[in-house]
Design a protein around this motif. Structure first.
Motif, PDB file in Angstrom:
ATOM      1  N   HIS A  63       0.837  -1.210   0.000  1.00 25.17           N
ATOM      2  CA  HIS A  63       0.000   0.000   0.000  1.00 25.17           C
ATOM      3  C   HIS A  63       0.871   1.259   0.000  1.00 25.17           C
ATOM      4  O   HIS A  63       0.576   2.244  -0.694  1.00 25.17           O
ATOM      5  N   GLU A  66       2.168   2.263  -3.248  1.00 26.42           N
ATOM      6  CA  GLU A  66       1.182   3.022  -4.016  1.00 26.42           C
ATOM      7  C   GLU A  66       1.099   4.465  -3.526  1.00 26.42           C
ATOM      8  O   GLU A  66       0.878   5.388  -4.320  1.00 26.42           O
ATOM      9  N   VAL A  67       1.256   4.667  -2.217  1.00 33.14           N
ATOM     10  CA  VAL A  67       1.326   6.035  -1.690  1.00 33.14           C
ATOM     11  C   VAL A  67       2.507   6.765  -2.326  1.00 33.14           C
ATOM     12  O   VAL A  67       2.399   7.930  -2.742  1.00 33.14           O
ATOM     13  N   LYS A  71      -0.866   7.007  -5.671  1.00 33.99           N
ATOM     14  CA  LYS A  71      -2.108   6.271  -5.902  1.00 33.99           C
ATOM     15  C   LYS A  71      -2.926   6.070  -4.627  1.00 33.99           C
ATOM     16  O   LYS A  71      -4.061   5.594  -4.694  1.00 33.99           O
ATOM     17  N   ARG A  72      -2.346   6.377  -3.482  1.00 37.30           N
ATOM     18  CA  ARG A  72      -3.042   6.333  -2.192  1.00 37.30           C
ATOM     19  C   ARG A  72      -2.540   7.488  -1.345  1.00 37.30           C
ATOM     20  O   ARG A  72      -1.522   8.126  -1.670  1.00 37.30           O
ATOM     21  N   SER A 103     -10.631   9.706   7.541  1.00 39.05           N
ATOM     22  CA  SER A 103     -10.321   8.987   6.303  1.00 39.05           C
ATOM     23  C   SER A 103     -11.472   9.081   5.314  1.00 39.05           C
ATOM     24  O   SER A 103     -11.252   9.179   4.096  1.00 39.05           O
ATOM     25  N   ILE A 107     -11.194  10.353   1.579  1.00 36.66           N
ATOM     26  CA  ILE A 107     -11.573   9.505   0.440  1.00 36.66           C
ATOM     27  C   ILE A 107     -12.509  10.263  -0.491  1.00 36.66           C
ATOM     28  O   ILE A 107     -12.333  10.286  -1.703  1.00 36.66           O
ATOM     29  N   THR A 112      -9.197   9.288  -3.644  1.00 38.92           N
ATOM     30  CA  THR A 112      -8.099   8.322  -3.649  1.00 38.92           C
ATOM     31  C   THR A 112      -8.234   7.409  -2.442  1.00 38.92           C
ATOM     32  O   THR A 112      -8.756   7.828  -1.397  1.00 38.92           O
ATOM     33  N   PRO A 113      -7.812   6.149  -2.531  1.00 37.08           N
ATOM     34  CA  PRO A 113      -7.859   5.254  -1.372  1.00 37.08           C
ATOM     35  C   PRO A 113      -6.960   5.774  -0.246  1.00 37.08           C
ATOM     36  O   PRO A 113      -5.911   6.373  -0.505  1.00 37.08           O
ATOM     37  N   VAL A 115      -4.766   4.936   3.277  1.00 35.99           N
ATOM     38  CA  VAL A 115      -4.099   3.961   4.139  1.00 35.99           C
ATOM     39  C   VAL A 115      -4.200   4.486   5.567  1.00 35.99           C
ATOM     40  O   VAL A 115      -3.713   5.579   5.868  1.00 35.99           O
TER      41      VAL A 115
END
Length: 456
Positions: A63, A66-67, A71-72, A103, A107, A112-113, A115
């Motif tokens: 994850h 991706e951050v 992407k997160r 969160s 979101i 974006t997702p 974490v």
């Protein structure tokens, strides 16, 4: 063995072991008079089950990769220092409520997702500026967190007790078990936002904004389910990961293990350990212990961090040059960030360091008031986050997350925010043992601000 595995095996350090840190410069550790009791406590800890699993650690690292690539987005938050007495269902669930609400705002606003990483289930040790404290001519060991001793200024309370490491382990286990049970039981289900309400803040304008946001999302979900003729899956569960400063080295060593069918060693006391500014030197025992683990590792940096040191530190802690491995948590203070952050971004870019950039707007903005309270101003915290976004963008980088000290309790420890807390208000509910925390209103207000900064 494939080419990737051969390369990783080649780069693994061969001069590291779980206790090689003892040959380095040891800082910020308690002095235990009873060495036998210390050894017994470490042996007992080493035989107890892990608090997290290797596959959870690897999932978090993926994850964070991706951050790193935008992407997160990471939100890391919780108490500055946990206490054993705070291991109660209301305090744990309130802390979880704040992180869930923040969160969800991010979101929806950032598209974006997120974490989610909690500063909990192990944040029992704290660094100190001196080994001892003197009051009225009496000198005693400093309070180093519940994992070491007690805060009360008496000889008995300040005596370092190795068995407190076992108490820290058990309180961490209870916290993690309760968090997992809440999450698995649907506590974070978007269809039931009433689970997240904190009664003492129903008057807050930001609480109203949040409930309006939830209604919009709920309406969208209901529409999608009617259109599809079935329920939208995976809305009742969210992922939560734990983190703490890997400060107490005997404790961290005892929970650093090899696991079946996995290469390397994992620190199984937490998913994301980090190293503080006071212990990130290249000769540090803390750097030595964490350079040999598979976990992602956070590192606090600031205006004091020299360019060469940053490069050496990242390369030492990330010998295999992995994505999602290193989180640089920068703390400058609102007045210093524009001066110092561009230099470190430039250093990382020229050295082609693979890092996740995270803003800690709390520690660089600490001050003392005229009436003797240690505090932080909400406006300075907000400003540092805003300038973090702007500075990264201006320098061809991007901010991957925030690292906050916050609580779900009705505290008055930071000035300003929705209720415009003043110095006179601090004494009303100042309960922290170490650093001042954002309360729920201030944390939610900051989440809405971060959403705007992210979209700017």
């Amino acid at each position: 063995m494939n080419t990737v595995n051969q390369s990783q095996e080649k780069n693994k350090t061969t001069d590291w072991s779980v206790n090689s840190w003892q040959n380095k410069t040891v800082r910020q550790q308690a002095t235990y008079p009873d060495k036998v009791a210390l050894a017994n406590a470490v042996d007992t800890l080493s035989s107890l089950p892990p608090l997290v699993t290797s596959w959870e650690v690897k999932k978090l690292k993926s994850h964070l990769a991706e951050v790193q690539h935008g992407k997160r987005f990471l939100i890391q938050g919780g108490d500055c220092a946990e206490t054993f007495s705070d291991c109660t269902s209301p305090i744990i669930s309130n802390r979880l409520k704040v992180l869930i609400q923040m969160s969800l705002v991010l979101i929806h606003g950032c598209r974006t997702p997120i974490v989610r990483v909690g500063r909990f289930a192990g944040q029992y040790a704290k660094p100190r500026s001196a080994d001892t404290e003197t009051r009225d001519g009496v000198t005693l060991p400093s309070f180093r967190g519940d994992i070491v001793n007690e805060n009360e200024f008496t000889e008995q309370a300040r005596h370092p007790e190795p068995k407190r490491m076992l108490e820290a382990y058990h309180h961490s286990a209870m916290t993690m078990n309760f968090v997992r049970a809440l999450v698995d039981g649907g506590f974070a289900d978007i269809r039931h936002p009433e689970y997240w309400d904190l009664a003492w803040v129903k008057h807050s304008p930001n609480a109203n904004k949040f409930h309006e946001l939830v209604e919009k999302i709920s309406d969208s979900i209901n529409f999608a389910e009617i259109l599809a003729g079935r329920e939208v899956n995976n809305l009742s569960n969210v992922e939560f990961f734990s983190s703490h400063e890997a400060l107490h080295l005997h404790y961290e060593q005892a929970l650093t293990r090899q696991v079946p069918r996995q290469d390397g060693h994992f620190n199984l006391s937490t998913h994301l350990p980090w190293i503080g500014l006071r212990t990130n030197q290249m000769d540090s025992a803390h750097v030595e212990l964490l350079r040999g683990i598979e976990n992602p590792v956070g590192v606090k940096i600031g205006k004091e961090t020299e360019s060469d040191h940053l490069v050496d530190l990242v390369r030492t802690l990330n010998p295999n040059d992995e994505d999602g491995k290193i989180i640089l948590i920068h703390r400058f203070g609102a007045e210093n960030i524009e001066t110092h952050l561009p230099r470190l971004i430039d250093v990382a870019q020229k050295a082609k360091l693979k890092v996740v950039w995270v803003s800690d707007p709390m520690h660089g903005n600490t001050e003392s008031t005229s009436n003797g309270y240690k505090t932080r101003r909400y406006e300075n915290i907000r400003k540092e986050v805003e300038m973090s976004f702007k500075t990264h963008k201006a320098n061809g980088s991007h901010l991957g997350g925030v690292h906050l000290e916050l609580t779900g309790e009705n505290v008055t420890e930071c000035l300003g925010g929705a209720r415009a807390l003043q110095e006179a208000d601090l004494s009303k509910a100042y309960t922290t043992q170490v650093d001042p925390r954002l309360n729920y209103e201030q944390a939610l207000e900051l989440a809405f601000a971060i959403k705007d900064f992210h979209r700017a």
